[in-house]
Design an enzyme around this catalytic site. Sequence first.
Site, mmCIF file in Angstrom:
data_model
loop_
_atom_site.group_PDB
_atom_site.id
_atom_site.type_symbol
_atom_site.label_atom_id
_atom_site.label_comp_id
_atom_site.label_asym_id
_atom_site.label_seq_id
_atom_site.Cartn_x
_atom_site.Cartn_y
_atom_site.Cartn_z
ATOM 1 C CG HIS A 65 -1.981 1.069 1.112
ATOM 2 N ND1 HIS A 65 -1.700 2.387 1.372
ATOM 3 C CD2 HIS A 65 -3.293 1.029 0.801
ATOM 4 C CE1 HIS A 65 -2.792 3.113 1.218
ATOM 5 N NE2 HIS A 65 -3.781 2.302 0.868
ATOM 6 N NE ARG A 66 5.215 3.323 -2.444
ATOM 7 C CZ ARG A 66 6.141 3.755 -3.255
ATOM 8 N NH1 ARG A 66 6.820 2.899 -3.979
ATOM 9 N NH2 ARG A 66 6.392 5.027 -3.381
ATOM 10 C CG ASP A 67 -0.395 7.455 1.963
ATOM 11 O OD1 ASP A 67 0.149 7.804 3.042
ATOM 12 O OD2 ASP A 67 -1.195 8.184 1.347
ATOM 13 C CG LEU A 68 -2.447 1.245 6.433
ATOM 14 C CD1 LEU A 68 -3.640 0.994 5.527
ATOM 15 C CD2 LEU A 68 -2.001 -0.034 7.084
ATOM 16 C CG ASN A 72 -5.208 6.660 2.628
ATOM 17 O OD1 ASN A 72 -5.983 7.539 2.269
ATOM 18 N ND2 ASN A 72 -3.915 6.752 2.457
#
Length: 89
Positions: A65-68, A72
Amino acid sequence: MTSRNSSTQLWLITHYHDNGSLYDYLQRTTVDPEGCLQLAVSIICGLVHLHVEIFGTQGKPAIAHRDLKSRNILVKSNAQCCIADLGMG
Protein backbone atom coordinates in the site's frame (compact mmCIF):
# COMPACT_ATOMS: atom_id res chain seq x y z
CA MET A 1 -7.84 -5.80 -16.12
CA THR A 2 -7.57 -4.13 -19.51
CA SER A 3 -4.85 -3.74 -22.08
CA ARG A 4 -4.14 -0.51 -23.91
CA ASN A 5 -1.20 0.05 -26.27
CA SER A 6 0.40 -3.22 -25.12
CA SER A 7 0.27 -2.01 -21.51
CA THR A 8 -1.75 -3.87 -18.89
CA GLN A 9 -3.95 -1.73 -16.65
CA LEU A 10 -5.41 -3.01 -13.38
CA TRP A 11 -8.63 -1.38 -12.21
CA LEU A 12 -9.97 -1.58 -8.67
CA ILE A 13 -13.60 -0.69 -8.02
CA THR A 14 -14.83 -0.38 -4.44
CA HIS A 15 -18.15 0.10 -2.69
CA TYR A 16 -19.29 3.33 -1.03
CA HIS A 17 -19.25 3.15 2.78
CA ASP A 18 -21.43 5.60 4.74
CA ASN A 19 -19.18 5.61 7.82
CA GLY A 20 -16.36 7.18 5.83
CA SER A 21 -12.74 6.87 6.84
CA LEU A 22 -11.51 5.34 10.08
CA TYR A 23 -10.23 8.80 11.02
CA ASP A 24 -13.73 10.32 10.68
CA TYR A 25 -15.40 7.32 12.31
CA LEU A 26 -13.20 7.58 15.42
CA GLN A 27 -13.84 11.34 15.66
CA ARG A 28 -17.59 10.76 16.14
CA THR A 29 -17.79 7.25 17.64
CA THR A 30 -16.64 5.89 21.00
CA VAL A 31 -15.18 2.43 20.49
CA ASP A 32 -14.89 -0.06 23.34
CA PRO A 33 -11.85 -2.40 23.58
CA GLU A 34 -13.67 -5.25 21.81
CA GLY A 35 -14.73 -2.93 18.98
CA CYS A 36 -11.18 -1.60 18.71
CA LEU A 37 -9.88 -5.15 18.41
CA GLN A 38 -12.48 -5.92 15.72
CA LEU A 39 -11.37 -2.88 13.72
CA ALA A 40 -7.69 -3.82 14.08
CA VAL A 41 -8.25 -7.45 13.03
CA SER A 42 -10.19 -6.40 9.93
CA ILE A 43 -7.40 -3.97 8.94
CA ILE A 44 -4.78 -6.70 9.41
CA CYS A 45 -6.82 -9.15 7.31
CA GLY A 46 -7.07 -6.54 4.54
CA LEU A 47 -3.31 -5.95 4.58
CA VAL A 48 -2.62 -9.67 4.47
CA HIS A 49 -4.89 -9.99 1.43
CA LEU A 50 -3.08 -7.14 -0.33
CA HIS A 51 0.38 -8.55 0.39
CA VAL A 52 -0.33 -12.14 -0.71
CA GLU A 53 0.14 -12.99 -4.38
CA ILE A 54 -2.60 -15.24 -5.75
CA PHE A 55 -1.63 -17.43 -8.69
CA GLY A 56 -3.89 -18.77 -11.44
CA THR A 57 -6.25 -17.38 -14.05
CA GLN A 58 -8.14 -15.30 -11.46
CA GLY A 59 -4.97 -14.41 -9.52
CA LYS A 60 -3.66 -11.07 -8.36
CA PRO A 61 -0.20 -9.61 -7.78
CA ALA A 62 1.09 -8.88 -4.29
CA ILE A 63 0.46 -5.21 -3.48
CA ALA A 64 2.26 -2.92 -1.02
CA HIS A 65 0.00 0.00 0.00
CA ARG A 66 2.78 2.49 0.95
CA ASP A 67 0.39 5.09 2.46
CA LEU A 68 -1.60 3.29 5.13
CA LYS A 69 -3.19 5.72 7.57
CA SER A 70 -6.58 6.15 9.21
CA ARG A 71 -7.82 8.40 6.40
CA ASN A 72 -7.12 5.60 3.87
CA ILE A 73 -9.14 2.97 5.72
CA LEU A 74 -12.92 2.88 5.24
CA VAL A 75 -15.37 1.61 7.87
CA LYS A 76 -18.28 -0.50 6.62
CA SER A 77 -21.74 -0.44 8.21
CA ASN A 78 -20.90 -3.68 10.10
CA ALA A 79 -17.78 -2.01 11.63
CA GLN A 80 -15.42 -4.01 9.40
CA CYS A 81 -12.66 -2.02 7.72
CA CYS A 82 -11.41 -2.02 4.15
CA ILE A 83 -8.22 -0.57 2.74
CA ALA A 84 -8.71 2.35 0.34
CA ASP A 85 -6.69 4.85 -1.71
CA LEU A 86 -4.60 2.45 -3.75
CA GLY A 87 -3.83 5.23 -6.24
CA MET A 88 -0.59 5.50 -8.10
CA GLY A 89 -0.22 9.24 -7.56
